[in-house]
Structure formats: C-alpha cells, structure tokens
Design an enzyme around this catalytic site. Structure first.
Site, PDB file in Angstrom:
ATOM      1  N   ASP A 171       1.006  -1.145   0.022  1.00 65.39           N
ATOM      2  CA  ASP A 171      -0.003  -0.010  -0.050  1.00 65.39           C
ATOM      3  C   ASP A 171       0.853   1.327  -0.064  1.00 65.39           C
ATOM      4  O   ASP A 171       1.774   1.439   0.731  1.00 65.39           O
ATOM      5  CB  ASP A 171      -0.895  -0.043   1.358  1.00 65.39           C
ATOM      6  CG  ASP A 171      -1.715   1.178   1.282  1.00 65.39           C
ATOM      7  OD1 ASP A 171      -2.477   1.046   0.645  1.00 65.39           O
ATOM      8  OD2 ASP A 171      -1.845   2.116   2.146  1.00 65.39           O
TER       9      ASP A 171
ATOM     10  N   GLU B  11       1.424  -0.379  -4.920  1.00 65.66           N
ATOM     11  CA  GLU B  11       0.469   0.890  -5.198  1.00 65.66           C
ATOM     12  C   GLU B  11       1.700   2.003  -5.123  1.00 65.66           C
ATOM     13  O   GLU B  11       1.971   2.545  -4.058  1.00 65.66           O
ATOM     14  CB  GLU B  11      -0.494   0.990  -4.168  1.00 65.66           C
ATOM     15  CG  GLU B  11      -1.356   2.169  -4.602  1.00 65.66           C
ATOM     16  CD  GLU B  11      -2.211   2.710  -3.489  1.00 65.66           C
ATOM     17  OE1 GLU B  11      -2.953   3.284  -3.811  1.00 65.66           O
ATOM     18  OE2 GLU B  11      -1.803   2.485  -2.078  1.00 65.66           O
TER      19      GLU B  11
HETATM   20  C1  GLC Z   1      -3.767   3.532  -0.398  1.00 64.70           C
HETATM   21  C2  GLC Z   1      -5.318   2.418  -0.097  1.00 64.70           C
HETATM   22  C3  GLC Z   1      -6.220   3.365   0.077  1.00 64.70           C
HETATM   23  C4  GLC Z   1      -6.089   3.949   1.508  1.00 64.70           C
HETATM   24  C5  GLC Z   1      -4.437   4.532   1.503  1.00 64.70           C
HETATM   25  C6  GLC Z   1      -4.046   4.742   2.893  1.00 64.70           C
HETATM   26  O1  GLC Z   1      -4.138   4.330  -1.225  1.00 64.70           O
HETATM   27  O2  GLC Z   1      -5.507   1.975  -1.566  1.00 64.70           O
HETATM   28  O3  GLC Z   1      -7.738   2.673   0.189  1.00 64.70           O
HETATM   29  O4  GLC Z   1      -6.932   4.690   1.958  1.00 64.70           O
HETATM   30  O5  GLC Z   1      -3.746   3.851   0.934  1.00 64.70           O
HETATM   31  O6  GLC Z   1      -3.588   3.546   3.605  1.00 64.70           O
END
Ligand code: GLC
Ligand code: MG
Length: 483
Positions: free
Chosen positions: A190, A252
């Site tokens: 994440d 991500e």
């Molecule tokens: C990422 C996740 C999202 C979350 C953020 C903080 O972007 O996909 O859903 O709110 O991280 O953890």
C-alpha cells in the site's frame, strides 16, 4: 502447492476482493473470510490465478483496514486466524494464489506502538512543514496526550511509520514473514511512494503544473518533492524484498510512469495508474499505454476500491470495447470484484462511512436477484447497487454478458505472447499488435478502418468483427494475423 513455477503471475489475472463487501457468512452485514472462502469458486471459474484480499488485519476501521492496530491478527469482524488458514488452503486447492494487502507506511494510532514505541513515528513540537495529507488538511496532527504533533500522510488516525528507523523495518519484516509462514503467496504493498520522505522534512514548493495523476485539490497546490518518493526509496523496498524472498510483490505507487524505476528494482510490478486514469480518452490511452509498455512491469487495472468503478468511468457505450482493450494488454491484469459484471458505482450512504467519499465504489457484490443480492441475510454495511439489474447468477446464464466476455478474455490473453506494439491507427481507435494477433478498439461514434485479419477470435459485441477491415463505433475485436 509443489514447486513454484517462475513468474506464475505472467499474463494472468489477479482478482481483488474487498473483503467487507464480498460475502457475509454470519448475517452481521459485513463480508468476512468465511464468506470469501465460500465464493472462491467464482474467482477460480473466471480463470484468475490469484486473489488479492484488501486488508484483513485488526483495525478500528477509520479507513476500513488501512489503519492497522495489529499487523499479525485478523480483524474480529472478518473472522479468526483459523478462518484465514482455511481460506488459504481452499484457495490453493482450487489453484488460486493468495495475496495480502500489506500497509507498511502507517499504523492506526490505536496500535500499541503509538504509545509504547513513539520512536517508530515522526514527531515534532509544532507542524514541521507545509505538507498536506492526501485526504485533506495538514499532514501534522496534535496528539492530546503528548501535546506534540505527528506526521500522517492520510487520515489523522493513520500515523506514518518512520521507515528510516531500523526497528520499524525489523518489525514490519517480521509481520510480512508471519503471513508468508501461513502460506500467502505475495503482497500488494500500500501507498509505497509515502514510505520514505525527506529526512530534513523540508517544505514542498508550490506546484507549477497540474498533478500528473488526479489528487485532492488542496494537495495539488504543492509539488511533492519532499513529502514523498525520497530518492533513497530503494533501500526501504530492498528491506521488504529481503523479508519476503521471491514472493510476488506488486506496489501501489501513485506516481507517473517516469518516476517508477526505483520501485521496479525491488518489486515485480506496479499498477498502471496513468492508463487507468485515461478512462476512455483515446489520446491519453495511447500515450500512457506506450509509456507503461516500456517498463515491461506494469499491472493493468480496471478499477479498485479507491476510484470510480470501471463501468462508471468508461460509460456504458464503451464498456465492452474498453474491457477488451484493458484485458488484452500483455502481462498481469487486476480486476476489482464486480468489474467482471460491469457493476457501476453504487448508492452512497448519507452520512458517508468513508470521509473521503469512496463508499460508492465498495458496494456489496451482487450474487443474485434477491434483496441484498445474496451478499448477506442481515442488513448490508453499505447499500447494494440494484441486484436485479446486475448480478452473477443472471450473467452466468447469458452468453452475451459482460461476465462471459471477461471470462473469454482471461483465457485468450494467456495465448497472446509477449509482443505488444501500438500500431498507427485511425482517430478514436487503438490498434495493438500482439504477435500473431491484432486487437482493434474503437471508442468513437463512427466506424473506422482497421487491419484486415485472417480470423476474428473475439468480439466485444456480437457482430463487431463482421465487416472485414472495419472496427465499428464503440466496438472491438481480436483477430489473427494473415499468414
Ligand atoms: C491506499 C489505499 C487506500 C487507503 C490509503 C491509505 O491508497 O488503496 O484505500 O486509504 O492507501 O492507506
Ligand atoms: Mg460477517
């Protein structure tokens, strides 16, 4: 699962399950691990190679699992550790790998570390700089206990962990290994661009251009050269890689393609957000696809739990053609639960549960025509999107459904090989050469000419490949090259 073949994810599909919204097993209105296990056959039946579970860890749910208060426990609303073990063995039995969503950048302020190990976080006597939080406001929050300020890149309930601290790295590595030992096959990591920031906490300068990817308007006023994506990010990622060995890692990383190289050194893949955000804009699609293909390590995304759903972003007219395009790009693709049905954004509850407005993207999975779509026997935690108009059971019976199209694409894409090249094409069209195949997609209102192929092997809609050398308005097909 016996000997692990090299790069099992190559040309495969990963299915994202938002656990709270997939299947409830105990009538409390919240999807859970037993519910997921009971529906694994749907995922295997699609032809997916792996399932990615949104965070399952113990969480006060300020950000529904992305605010973790124990990295090595299952949240009680989702089940028990034994339920998780059962899920893993059932998935493996069906040939599905399991990926966890790991949240390295921050913990909940209710994590015991927040009080017991304050050195794990980033503190200051006063807001140390002008950094903004992604969900609005200053990135510094005053803690009423210590009367000091801590850094949070997202909600104030999510305190950033200091990845420059060796004990943080060790603790997070241990958590990763805990799950590997329980049989997981990899992780979706994440918010990785927030893992390392400027050690001197310098101000971000004002932005001079619009942001490369859509962000909060307030945050867009700054150029994020210090609040994220520190030049030595590779050192933190290497820690993660060392902890997991050759397990699959997708990141991500919310950055434009040009900035991804240091991430790709340690990860197997990152999500192609530029392509995702190109929606049905052919010019942007061409540019972002070309740039992403160049990295050779992009995971194509229909949608996820943070953004408008694929069907809603693309629009009904182009949905099937855009599905063909996205699922015929080479490499791994990520499909968010419900995208296989063309499920649009759902109704949003008022007041919202997610303060950042993402409830509508997370509506429960519609399995059948019944009141709550078969998701729960209780009251669903989020309202469903009109199950009678869009559900698994009905689409299973219909060979012309979006579900049937997605299934055919998933099986076809494995045979398309490694080569992929965008060919020059008519306005509104994208033509992709895939070795022995050609993919032609038209997102415009007029029929356009396209390469003449030997045989059409897939049509977005029945009849799309009927006229030789033509791709109809809002249509798409895949054909074999003339030999
Ligand atoms: C990422 C996740 C999202 C979350 C953020 C903080 O972007 O996909 O859903 O709110 O991280 O953890
Ligand atoms: Mg439940």
């Amino acid at each position: 699962m016996g000997r692990v073949p090299l790069m099992w994810w190559k040309d495969e599909l990963v299915y994202q399950v938002y656990v709270r919204s997939f299947q409830d097993s105990d009538g409390d209105g919240v999807g859970d691990l037993r519910g997921v296990t009971s529906r694994l056959e749907h995922i295997a039946g699609l032809g997916a190679a792996a399932v990615w579970l949104s965070p399952i860890y113990r969480s006060p749910n300020a950000d529904f699992g992305y605010d973790v208060s124990d990295f090595v426990a299952v949240d009680p609303s989702l089940g028990k550790l034994e339920d998780f073990d059962e899920l893993i063995s059932a998935a493996h039995g069906l040939g599905l790998r399991v990926l966890l969503d790991f949240v390295p950048c921050h913990s909940s302020i209710e994590h015991p570390w927040f009080r017991e190990r304050p050195d794990f976080y980033v503190w200051s006597d006063a807001p140390a700089n002008n950094w903004r939080a992604s969900f609005g406001g200053s990135a510094w929050e005053r803690d009423s206990v210590t009367e000091r300020y801590y850094l949070h890149s997202f909600y104030p309930e999510q305190a950033d962990l200091n990845w420059r601290h060796p004990d943080v790295r060790a603790a997070m590595s241990e958590a990763l290994r805990f799950w590997l030992a329980r049989g997981v096959d990899g992780f979706r990591l994440d918010a990785l661009d927030r893992l390392l920031k400027d050690p001197e906490l310098r101000d971000d300068p004002p932005a001079t251009a619009p942001p490369p990817l859509p962000i909060d308007a307030d945050d867009a006023r700054l150029l994020h050269i210090h609040s994220r994506n520190a030049p030595d990010i590779g050192t933190a990622l290497q820690t993660i890689r060392d902890a997991v060995g050759d397990a699959f890692l997708t990141g991500e990383v919310y950055l434009p393609v040009l900035d991804l190289a240091p991430y790709l050194d340690s990860l197997d893949m990152v999500f192609a957000f530029e392509v995702m955000h190109s929606n049905a804009d052919v010019q942007r699609l061409r540019m972002s696809i070309a740039a992403s293909l160049g990295t050779g390590k992009q995971g194509w995304v229909l949608s996820n739990h943070d953004f408008r759903r694929f069907a809603s972003r693309i629009g009904e007219q182009d949905l099937r053609a855009a599905t063909v395009l996205t699922l015929s790009l080479p490499g791994t693709a990520f499909l968010f639960q419900g995208d296989e049905l063309g499920l649009p954004d759902g109704p949003a509850p008022d007041p919202p549960l997610d303060r950042n407005g993402r409830d509508a993207f997370r509506s429960p999975m519609p399995w059948d025509r019944s009141t709550h779509g078969g998701f729960t026997t209780g009251t669903p935690w989020l309202p469903t999107f009109d199950p009678p108009t869009c559900n698994v059971a009905d689409q299973e019976q219909d060979p012309s459904s979006e579900l049937a199209l997605v299934r055919r694409l998933i099986s076809l894409r494995r045979g398309l090989g490694d080569q992929a090249q965008l060919l020059p094409s008519e306005p509104d069209t994208i033509v992709l050469a895939r070795g022995s195949h050609v993919v032609a997609v038209n997102l415009g209102d007029a029929p356009r000419s396209a390469p003449v192929v030997e045989q059409i092997v897939l049509e977005a809609r029945p009849g799309d490949g009927e006229e030789r050398g033509v791709v109809p308005a809002h249509g798409a097909w895949i054909g074999t090259n003339i030999r």
